[in-house]
Design an enzyme around this catalytic site. Structure first.
Site, PDB file in Angstrom:
ATOM      1  CB  CYS A  74      -0.861  -0.023   1.258  1.00  0.00           C
ATOM      2  SG  CYS A  74      -1.849   1.469   1.490  1.00  0.00           S
ATOM      3  CB  CYS A 188      -2.975   3.644  -5.622  1.00  0.00           C
ATOM      4  SG  CYS A 188      -4.298   2.793  -4.715  1.00  0.00           S
TER       5      CYS A 188
END
Ligand code: DGL
Length: 270
Positions: A74, A188
């Site tokens: 992440c 992302c």
């Protein structure tokens, strides 16, 4: 020697794009994938709260799973919490941060964009990557409020309309006449889940940079290659909310090699 235990962590399902590369590169390992869906989306959480949330969740997960290695799949968490995680825990961490250096090196027009959560593109860490590695490249930062949620919806069998996805990526495409954007960093881990749609909706073809394969190589470097003849490991997935995947998601998870799935609930403190 027993197979290494690898914990892969994200706010949601985006880290699956990293998991699939690691599992392909190092199948003889026992994987636990944890989605902190109770905290999703991380891109909307203020920095101090996100630091304390990730540390608190990791306390529970490391005590529970005793991993040999943790992958923070992440960008929104990695660009903020990696130093604190490394100070607090002895286990090695591999993070996921915007691939600005390789993107700038590969770009011919020297006009690149970084597409991430609003939080990631605002981070000090991301600004420093640009200052250190962009060189002659002009970098456009594009923060998306909704793309990670659209990627989750896609895996749940509820794809967002084209126009809504196009609106989120539109600012990545800069046309200066003499030159235009040729490279977009997917900063992302959720966004590669939408890659066929991103390619189709791009106003002109660009290279989308997904760092997952590089992260997988780093994991193999750290834990070493599988010994000859080592059997396949296991792959389990759990949600911090304790929910079970709906059938459409369960089918999508099977495509990532997360079968058989043993969903356990980490029973996180409130
Ligand atoms: N997958 C996460 C990332 O790489 C972000 C999604 C979220 O906002 O939680 O940044």
């Amino acid at each position: 020697m027993s197979a290494p235990a690898i914990l892969i962590f994200d706010s949601g399902l985006g880290g699956l794009t990293v998991f699939r590369e690691i599992a392909a590169a190092r199948a003889a390992a026992n994987f636990v994938y944890v989605a902190d869906d109770a905290g999703f989306p991380y891109g909307h959480i203020a920095e101090p709260e996100l630091v304390s949330r990730v540390l608190r969740v990791m306390d529970v997960l490391i005590a529970r799973h005793a991993p040999d290695l943790v992958v923070i799949a992440c960008n929104t968490a990695s660009t903020l919490v990696l130093p604190q995680l490394r100070t607090r825990f002895a286990v090695p961490f591999v993070g996921t941060v915007p691939a600005i250096k390789p993107a700038c090196a590969a770009s011919r027009s020297k006009l690149i964009s970084v597409l991430g959560t609003e939080a990631t593109v605002q981070r000090e860490y991301t600004r420093k990557l640009i200052a250190d590695f962009a060189g002659a490249c002009a970098v456009t930062l594009v923060g998306s409020a909704r793309l990670a949620t659209f990627a989750e919806a896609e895996l749940h069998g509820e794809p967002a309309p084209d126009a809504e996805i196009a609106a989120e990526i539109d600012a990545c495409f800069v046309d200066e006449g003499a030159r235009r954007t040729d490279t977009v960093v997917l900063a992302c881990t959720h966004y590669p889940l939408l890659i066929p749609r991103l390619r189709r909706l791009a106003p002109w073809p660009v290279a989308f940079i997904d760092p997952a394969a590089a992260i997988a190589r780093r994991v193999v470097e750290l834990i070493g290659p599988a010994p000859a003849g080592a059997p396949m490991g296991t792959a389990r997935l759990s949600f911090t909310s304790g929910r079970l995947p709906i059938p459409a998601l369960a089918a999508a998870l099977a495509g990532f090699g997360l079968e058989p799935i043993v969903v356990d609930t980490p029973a996180l403190p409130a």
